[in-house]
Structures are given as C-alpha cells and as structure tokens.
Design an enzyme around this catalytic site. Structure first.
Site, PDB file in Angstrom:
ATOM      1  N   ASP A  99       9.297  12.420  32.591  1.00  0.00           N
ATOM      2  CA  ASP A  99      10.275  13.120  31.753  1.00  0.00           C
ATOM      3  C   ASP A  99      10.973  14.242  32.530  1.00  0.00           C
ATOM      4  O   ASP A  99      10.335  14.980  33.288  1.00  0.00           O
ATOM      5  CB  ASP A  99       9.538  13.715  30.555  1.00  0.00           C
ATOM      6  N   GLU A 150      -3.206   4.257  44.896  1.00  0.00           N
ATOM      7  CA  GLU A 150      -4.665   4.073  44.989  1.00  0.00           C
ATOM      8  C   GLU A 150      -5.120   2.911  44.114  1.00  0.00           C
ATOM      9  O   GLU A 150      -6.259   2.466  44.189  1.00  0.00           O
ATOM     10  CB  GLU A 150      -5.388   5.339  44.489  1.00  0.00           C
TER      11      GLU A 150
HETATM   12  O1  TEU Z   1      15.094  14.610  28.124  1.00  0.00           O
HETATM   13  C1  TEU Z   1      15.596  15.413  29.154  1.00  0.00           C
HETATM   14  C2  TEU Z   1      16.980  15.797  28.973  1.00  0.00           C
HETATM   15  O2  TEU Z   1      17.545  16.486  29.792  1.00  0.00           O
HETATM   16  C3  TEU Z   1      17.579  15.318  27.713  1.00  0.00           C
HETATM   17  O3  TEU Z   1      16.803  16.004  26.819  1.00  0.00           O
HETATM   18  C4  TEU Z   1      18.960  15.622  27.401  1.00  0.00           C
HETATM   19  O4  TEU Z   1      19.453  16.674  28.137  1.00  0.00           O
HETATM   20  C5  TEU Z   1      19.025  16.006  25.937  1.00  0.00           C
HETATM   21  O5  TEU Z   1      18.383  15.001  25.205  1.00  0.00           O
HETATM   22  C6  TEU Z   1      20.429  16.172  25.503  1.00  0.00           C
HETATM   23  O6  TEU Z   1      21.042  14.891  25.428  1.00  0.00           O
HETATM   24  C7  TEU Z   1      13.729  14.472  28.010  1.00  0.00           C
HETATM   25  C8  TEU Z   1      13.364  13.648  26.792  1.00  0.00           C
HETATM   26  O7  TEU Z   1      13.890  12.353  26.904  1.00  0.00           O
HETATM   27  C9  TEU Z   1      13.823  14.362  25.556  1.00  0.00           C
HETATM   28  O8  TEU Z   1      13.566  13.621  24.390  1.00  0.00           O
HETATM   29  C10 TEU Z   1      13.083  15.672  25.503  1.00  0.00           C
HETATM   30  O9  TEU Z   1      13.540  16.413  24.402  1.00  0.00           O
HETATM   31  C11 TEU Z   1      13.276  16.477  26.784  1.00  0.00           C
HETATM   32  O10 TEU Z   1      13.067  15.713  27.948  1.00  0.00           O
HETATM   33  C12 TEU Z   1      12.272  17.599  26.854  1.00  0.00           C
HETATM   34  O11 TEU Z   1      11.006  17.077  27.110  1.00  0.00           O
END
Ligand code: TEU
Length: 545
Positions: free
Chosen positions: A205, A249
C-alpha cells in the site's frame, strides 16, 4: 541450494488478479458488512469466473478509520471479518480451487490504536518509542511544517504533551519512521507470518511514501523541493530490496506488487528492478481517457518501461479508490482525475458500459497481467447519489464534502434477488448493508446475469476462458497494425489479432485477405457486429489461421 525459479513460479507475469474488497463482497453473519465466511461461500463463483489470483484488501485488526488501511495488528484478523482461522481457511480453500492469494500490507502508517503508537504517545517526547514515528515540536502553535494530508487538511496532529505527529493520510494513521531499525524488523516478521500461512504475494500500500525527508522541510507548493519530501525518494527502495530477500526465501518465491501512483514510467520501473518488486499497478492506464491516441501512447510507454527491467506490464481500470470505469467512460471527460472526484457531470451509462466491455477485451489482450476490481464483472456503476449521512470515507469528512470520496465504488455487491441487500447479506431480514445499494441494481445481480450471453458477467467469463486458450504466450510482444489512428489494432504471437473501434463510424472487420491469411475467425466481440463491420466503441478478438 535454492532451486531454479521456473516460469510457473512467475504466475504474476500473466495473471488476472481479482480484488476482493472484503467489507463489500459477501456478508455471511448478517451484520451488513462483508466477512471472510462470506468470501469462503463465494470462492466457487471466483473460480468459475476464471481469474488466477485474489487480492484481499486489508483484513487485519483495525478500528476501520480508513476501511482497514489503519492496521492495529498485522498478525490478527478484524472481528468484523472473522478470525485467523477464517483467513487460513480462505487461503487453503482458494488454493484448492487453483487461486493464488495476495494480501495487502501497509508499510507507510499504522493505526493510532497499534501497540507501538499507543506506547509512543504514553512514553512522551524524546523516548525511543517516539522514534518509530515522526513526532516533532510545533512552530509556536502551528504544525512542524506545511505538509498536507492526502485526505485533506494538515498532515500533523498534536498530542496532549504538545508534540505533533505526522500522518500523510487520516490522523488515525500515524506515519511510521522507516529510519528506525525496529520498523524494518517488525515488517519483515509480519511478511514471514503471512508467507508462512501460504500467502502467495503481497500488495504494498502507498508504496512510494514510506521514506521521508529527515529534515521535514516545508513542501511549498508554489516551489516544490526536489526530490519530493515524501514521494518516491530513493531511500524507499531499500525497504523493498529487503522485502524481496524475504520473499525469495520461500519456495516458490512470494510476489511483491506495488501500489505506485507515479506518472513517470521510468521512475516506476525502478521499483521493478530484479532485486525489488515483481510488478506494480499501472495507474497511467487507469487515469487515461477512452481516447485512442492517449491509450496507444500509454500502452507503448508502459511496455517500453517494463521491458527494460524485464517486468510484466499490468493493466487496471478500477479499484476501491477510484470512480468505477463504467461511469468514467460514460462521461465527456473519461480520464480519472486522481485528486478531485467530479461526480456531477452527466453520465451516459449505456455508452460507458459499451466502452467498458471493449476495454475489458483490450486489457485481457494486452501482454502482461490484469487487475479486476470486484463488481466490474457485473458492470456496476459508481453510486454517485449516496446521501451524506451514509458516507464513511474520511476524504469526504476531511475535505468538508468538497471531494465526495470513495464510497461510491465501495457499495456492497448485488448477488441475487430483486431488492437490497441483493443476497449480499445471507440473512436479509432487517439487514442494511454498510452502504445502501441502489434499487436498480436488481438488473445487475450475478444471479440475473449468469447464463445471459449478453451480460457483462458472461463476457468476463468467456473472455477469461478464451484468454487462457489463445493468449498464453509470455513476453511483451505486441505489433501494431497500420491503419486509422482511431482504431486500436494489434497482433499478439500465435495468430491473435485485437481490434477496437474508438471512432464514431463503423470500421470494416478484418477478413482473410486484409489479414493476409487463409481464414479469420472471430473469437469474441464486445457487442453485436453489423454486416462485416465493427461498430463504434466495440472490440473484437480474431484468430488468423
Ligand atoms: O491509497 C494510496 C493513495 O495514495 C490513494 O489513497 C489515493 O491517493 C486516494 O485514494 C485518493 O484517490 C492506499 C489505499 O489504496 C487507500 O484505500 C488508502 O486509503 C490509502 O492507501 C491509505 O492507506
């Protein structure tokens, strides 16, 4: 001595990976939120659909301030979804059906209820516990710098003793300090915990964000510093090199998949060097309008950047963060504006659906791997008219409703029946799904589409089956055929031809003489063909003999 990695170990090079957004997939216990027992019940549906792997959005213990992307304990399952035994059963049963399992790991931040953060708040300024996060004194009554949260508002929140902590997302998601040696050791142990339980890979993520400028210099949007203080800094690669060592691993090696929002293909490819991640989402493609020149440009740029590092290109149109593509493609401006979700311009759903059908056939015809988001196989549209009182996404609240957020693509799936909860909750008496489903989804249930040859669901099933039969060549080979710039027309090895008509006029269907072969067979069309012609917004798969 480790054995040699074989092509079948590299399933991620050509896999079709289906994203299960657990809270909206299937609700077995009748609390209105999807759960792992619901997933187990519906695994045969996913196997029948014909995908190769499942990616589960975070199922870990979490206060759910950001739908599970605020993890309190990476080694346990949130009671909302079940328990560890349920997760182990999902993995075992998916494997028995030939499906790989990818879990979602969040390195950038944890929940404010994670044991580390609670200890850091309790331990006070200057403590080693605070070193695992980004705690700083403020500038007078102001935060330590001008950084803004991705979800809106300042990226800093103050604790009672006066220090501030950094959170690039919600205040309930404090950013972890990857300069602390504890952080790397803890995460590597978490990876082993899940790899030991059979996870075939991880989705990483917000993968560009864990490394920060240690000086925490102001961002100054008018004159942004280079390199960026928290996106795509070189130091971030050290994290994934170490993770790759852990993944290697295992036998077979586990796959690392990056959520990398970068509009620079060469920078993205750096994450895919041989000692880092295996593959990454292609958000340039997701962002691209339904426009032949723009698509062709993104496809070529993607392939070029990936070939250089011997990584497979990937193709994705929807996920739990973006407006569903049936809706996007039904708008005059069909690109996805990543930071502003405009949900007010008119949508032509019939057009969006026609384009989504053609787009599926394009995704599956391109070399590399493909990500599908649950519900796209049912042709679900974005639910734009959720009442404010139903909305749950922190983006909605932190922007004061300026950005409606992501709830509209997270509405629970319609499985069967004629009224909500449409089989989403197995016991429907008195159950309201956590987001309300539109009543017109009665026409989109899996049940009503199943067996209907014109349905989106049957297009997905047929296309996935034909892809296995006709598009199993590895490698990034794709040859564009000459012709109109408004037609996407290419061949793949093994006598396969793709054609999509993005113009507003019908174009001739290739025949044996135009294709220079003895016979041309139409394997599949995304919509009805008219007298030897391909109508606008329609794609065909052809086999030349
Ligand atoms: O998303 C990362 C991210 O940068 C996106 O959240 C995007 O900027 C945002 O959805 C606006 O469109 C990840 C996950 O996919 C998201 O669901 C999470 O909210 C976020 O990380 C935080 O963990």
């Amino acid at each position: 001595m480790p054995r040699t990695v074989t092509r079948s170990d590299q399933w991620w090079r050509s896999a079709v990976i289906y994203q299960v957004y657990v809270r909206s997939f299937a609700d077995a216990n009748g609390d209105g939120v999807g759960d792992l027992a619901g997933v187990r019940e519906r695994l045969p549906y996913l196997a029948e659909l014909g995908v190769d792997a499942l990616w589960f959005s975070p199922w870990f213990a979490s206060p759910q301030a950001d739908a599970g992307y605020d993890v309190a304990d990476y080694r346990d399952i949130d009671p909302l979804f079940g328990d560890l035994a349920d997760a182990e059963a999902v993995i075992t049963e998916a494997h028995a059906l030939g499906l790989k399992v990818i879990i979602d790991i969040v390195p950038n931040h944890v929940s404010d209820q994670h044991a580390w953060f609670k200890a850091a708040v309790a331990a006070g300024p200057g403590s080693p516990e605070r070193e695992r996060f980004w705690f700083r004194p403020g500038r007078g009554d102001l935060p330590p710098n001008d950084w803004q949260s991705v979800f809106g508002g300042p990226a800093w929140t103050r604790v009672p003793d006066g220090e501030w902590y950094l959170h690039l997302f919600a205040p309930e998601q404090p950013d972890v300090n990857w300069n602390s040696p504890d952080t790397a050791a803890e995460h590597e142990d978490v990876l082993r915990f899940w790899f030991d339980r059979g996870a075939d890979g991880i989705r990483i993520d917000s993968a560009t964000m864990p490394a920060k400028d240690p000086d925490l210099a102001d961002f100054d949007a008018a004159n942004p510093p280079q390199p960026h203080p928290f996106i795509d800094r070189d130091a971030v690669h050290d994290i994934y090199r170490a993770w790759r060592t852990v993944a290697d691993e295992y036998d077979p090696p586990r796959a690392l998949i990056g959520e990398i929002w970068l509009d620079k293909p060469d920078r993205l490819a750096m994450y895919l060097r041989p000692d880092e991640m295996h593959t990454a989402f292609n958000f340039d493609y997701l962002n691209c309008a339904w426009d032949p020149k723009a698509l062709r440009h993104v496809i070529d740029a993607t392939i070029k950047a990936h070939v250089k590092v011997d990584a497979p290109p990937t193709w994705v149109l929807s996920n739990h963060d973006v407006t569903r593509h049936v809706t996007r493609y039904g708008r005059a401006d069909s690109s996805f504006g990543h930071t502003t979700r405009q949900h007010t311009t008119p949508v032509d759903l019939a057009k969006g659906t026609r384009r989504a059908r053609a787009a599926l056939m394009l995704n599956l015809a391109l070399p590399g791997s493909v990500y599908l988001y649950q519900g796209e196989e049912l042709g679900l549209d974005e639910v734009d008219d959720l009442p404010a009182a139903a909305r749950q996404d922190p983006i909605f609240f932190r922007t004061g409703g300026q950005d409606v957020g992501r709830d509209g693509c997270r509405v629970p799936l319609p499985w069967s029946g004629t009224a909500p909860p449409f089989g989403f909750s197995f016991s429907s008496a008195g159950v309201s799904p956590w987001l309300p489903q539109p009543t017109n989804w009665a026409t989109r249930t899996a049940q009503i589409q199943s067996g209907d040859p014109e349905s989106m669901l049957e297009l997905y099933r047929t296309a996935l089956r034909l892809r296995r039969e006709h598009l199993n060549e590895a490698g990034a080979d794709l040859d564009w055929l000459p012709g109109s710039a408004e037609v996407l027309n290419f061949t793949r090895p093994g006598g396969f031809t793709f054609l999509a008509n993005l113009s507003d006029q019908a174009v001739p269907l290739p025949n044996a003489s135009s294709a220079g072969s003895s016979a041309v067979e139409v394997l599949l069309a995304s919509g009805p063909l008219t007298a030897g012609a391909v109508p606008p917004d329609t794609a065909v798969w052809l086999r030349t003999i």
